[in-house]
Design a protein around this motif. Sequence first.
Motif, mmCIF file in Angstrom:
data_model
loop_
_atom_site.group_PDB
_atom_site.id
_atom_site.type_symbol
_atom_site.label_atom_id
_atom_site.label_comp_id
_atom_site.label_asym_id
_atom_site.label_seq_id
_atom_site.Cartn_x
_atom_site.Cartn_y
_atom_site.Cartn_z
ATOM 1 N N GLY A 1 58.438 32.925 47.810
ATOM 2 C CA GLY A 1 58.865 34.436 47.484
ATOM 3 C C GLY A 1 59.317 34.545 45.956
ATOM 4 O O GLY A 1 59.143 35.613 45.442
ATOM 5 N N LYS A 2 59.721 33.548 45.387
ATOM 6 C CA LYS A 2 60.301 33.647 43.977
ATOM 7 C C LYS A 2 59.311 33.771 43.006
ATOM 8 O O LYS A 2 59.383 33.947 41.744
ATOM 9 N N HIS A 3 57.937 33.369 43.520
ATOM 10 C CA HIS A 3 56.794 33.454 42.569
ATOM 11 C C HIS A 3 56.050 34.572 42.666
ATOM 12 O O HIS A 3 54.818 34.789 42.042
ATOM 13 N N VAL A 4 56.458 35.827 43.365
ATOM 14 C CA VAL A 4 55.781 36.910 43.624
ATOM 15 C C VAL A 4 55.135 37.511 42.579
ATOM 16 O O VAL A 4 54.258 38.161 42.313
ATOM 17 N N ASN A 5 56.342 37.889 41.533
ATOM 18 C CA ASN A 5 56.076 38.666 40.272
ATOM 19 C C ASN A 5 54.960 37.816 39.312
ATOM 20 O O ASN A 5 53.978 38.647 38.882
ATOM 21 N N LYS A 6 54.919 36.529 39.376
ATOM 22 C CA LYS A 6 53.932 35.603 38.847
ATOM 23 C C LYS A 6 52.577 36.055 39.323
ATOM 24 O O LYS A 6 51.697 36.153 38.641
ATOM 25 N N ASN B 1 43.570 32.925 31.712
ATOM 26 C CA ASN B 1 43.550 32.016 32.554
ATOM 27 C C ASN B 1 44.320 30.782 32.060
ATOM 28 O O ASN B 1 45.559 30.329 32.946
ATOM 29 N N VAL B 2 44.735 30.605 30.666
ATOM 30 C CA VAL B 2 45.800 29.821 30.555
ATOM 31 C C VAL B 2 47.263 30.434 30.646
ATOM 32 O O VAL B 2 48.177 29.780 31.120
ATOM 33 N N ILE B 3 47.264 31.823 30.266
ATOM 34 C CA ILE B 3 48.575 32.332 30.785
ATOM 35 C C ILE B 3 48.932 32.392 32.385
ATOM 36 O O ILE B 3 49.919 32.014 32.718
ATOM 37 N N ALA B 4 47.952 32.424 33.186
ATOM 38 C CA ALA B 4 48.226 32.487 34.572
ATOM 39 C C ALA B 4 48.333 31.224 35.175
ATOM 40 O O ALA B 4 49.241 30.862 35.842
ATOM 41 N N PHE B 5 47.705 30.080 34.538
ATOM 42 C CA PHE B 5 47.933 28.678 34.823
ATOM 43 C C PHE B 5 49.193 28.304 34.685
ATOM 44 O O PHE B 5 49.948 27.659 35.563
ATOM 45 N N LEU B 6 49.739 28.623 33.318
ATOM 46 C CA LEU B 6 51.159 27.937 33.016
ATOM 47 C C LEU B 6 52.183 28.779 33.900
ATOM 48 O O LEU B 6 53.062 28.103 34.270
ATOM 49 N N MET B 7 51.960 30.062 34.307
ATOM 50 C CA MET B 7 52.957 30.740 35.133
ATOM 51 C C MET B 7 53.117 30.240 36.566
ATOM 52 O O MET B 7 53.952 30.121 37.044
ATOM 53 N N ILE C 1 50.948 28.834 46.894
ATOM 54 C CA ILE C 1 50.925 29.020 45.477
ATOM 55 C C ILE C 1 49.937 27.859 44.815
ATOM 56 O O ILE C 1 49.239 28.331 43.879
ATOM 57 N N ARG C 2 49.714 26.679 45.410
ATOM 58 C CA ARG C 2 48.860 25.809 45.227
ATOM 59 C C ARG C 2 47.400 26.242 45.000
ATOM 60 O O ARG C 2 46.673 26.101 44.105
ATOM 61 N N GLY C 3 47.186 27.071 46.310
ATOM 62 C CA GLY C 3 45.723 27.592 46.421
ATOM 63 C C GLY C 3 45.413 28.429 45.324
ATOM 64 O O GLY C 3 44.173 28.274 44.783
ATOM 65 N N ALA C 4 46.285 29.169 44.802
ATOM 66 C CA ALA C 4 46.085 30.346 43.841
ATOM 67 C C ALA C 4 46.090 29.641 42.668
ATOM 68 O O ALA C 4 45.188 29.853 41.638
ATOM 69 N N TYR C 5 46.815 28.565 42.398
ATOM 70 C CA TYR C 5 46.962 27.798 41.129
ATOM 71 C C TYR C 5 45.532 26.884 40.807
ATOM 72 O O TYR C 5 45.039 26.876 39.867
ATOM 73 N N LEU C 6 45.096 26.602 41.768
ATOM 74 C CA LEU C 6 43.715 25.564 41.722
ATOM 75 C C LEU C 6 42.677 26.432 41.444
ATOM 76 O O LEU C 6 41.992 26.117 40.732
ATOM 77 N N ALA D 1 47.079 38.057 38.962
ATOM 78 C CA ALA D 1 45.982 39.019 39.619
ATOM 79 C C ALA D 1 45.610 40.022 38.297
ATOM 80 O O ALA D 1 44.538 40.277 38.350
ATOM 81 N N GLY D 2 46.679 40.766 38.075
ATOM 82 C CA GLY D 2 46.134 41.581 36.914
ATOM 83 C C GLY D 2 45.310 41.076 35.909
ATOM 84 O O GLY D 2 44.351 41.712 35.410
ATOM 85 N N LEU D 3 45.712 39.907 35.268
ATOM 86 C CA LEU D 3 45.151 39.106 34.281
ATOM 87 C C LEU D 3 43.564 39.225 34.776
ATOM 88 O O LEU D 3 42.409 38.813 33.821
#
Length: 308
Positions: free
Chosen positions: A20-25, A141-147, A158-163, A30-32
Amino acid sequence: MSHGHGHGISPAEAATSNSGKHVNKLWIAAGLGLVTFVLQVTVGFFTSSLALLSDSAHVFTDIFGIFMALAAILVAQRAARRPDRTFGMYRTEVFAALANAILLFAVAGWVLYEAASRFSDPPEVPGLPVAIVAVVGLAMNVIAFLMLRSGAKESINIRGAYLEVMADMIGSIGVLVSGLVTLAFGWRYADPVIGVAIGLFVLPRAFNLGRHAVRILLQQAPDRIDVTSILEKINTLPGVVDAHDLHVWTLTSGMEVASVHVTAASDADPTTVLAATQTLLAEVFELEHATVQVELQGSDGKCTELAW
């Protein structure tokens, strides 16, 4: 006969702290991804670049996967507490991760098929627009990856989205290389070769994600847990005659659960045996939510061994 279970973090707190704490990220990622997807599809169709189109397919699954991850978190957090939902709706995160793995497999398969068909007659792809779009996509992608990197260590969802973001980032690098090689040397095979490389990169990561999700859904013990070792250590506790009917499973990321029956010596204090077992599970095996049933040796309250 004594019962008890140790409580670590509560299910609601686990969902909040792990996912839940990663919802904003996730919303930002998703926007990027949407910006990158529109740009890659537009330029990819105009230039006939398989590398761009294959990467845009990855970006699409990335966006779709992130929205599934968000939906799973929101469902888990807002699901009404009902008597029949004894574990809430947290398992939806695992289903989302499995769906992401299936999507990644499908996209990788399509890319490999399309690339194979192009090797016989690779189209001429302009390198400059492909390279420019690749740079933009790489930055997104780099921005989203780091977040999402920190959240990937805590939640399978989160790991699924991260991968998927990581795969897109590698894909953007590949597209950039394809564009630069085409621009510098005019080598028409650069585009399908990069497309194949992207597909082969994604497949093993999709497999690992799907395997982990299936293990959870089948209620297998976590990889880090040695079930035999748990039984052996419980049996060495003072006053313990036998430990049996042990079950260890993962509800969702960060929520590992155990239950066990312990037979105590007839002259042992059940409360002391109960506390010692709970302490062992929590401190040695990090199983803080464990239900322990203590039965005195020779008592009528001993549980009946189940055939399954």
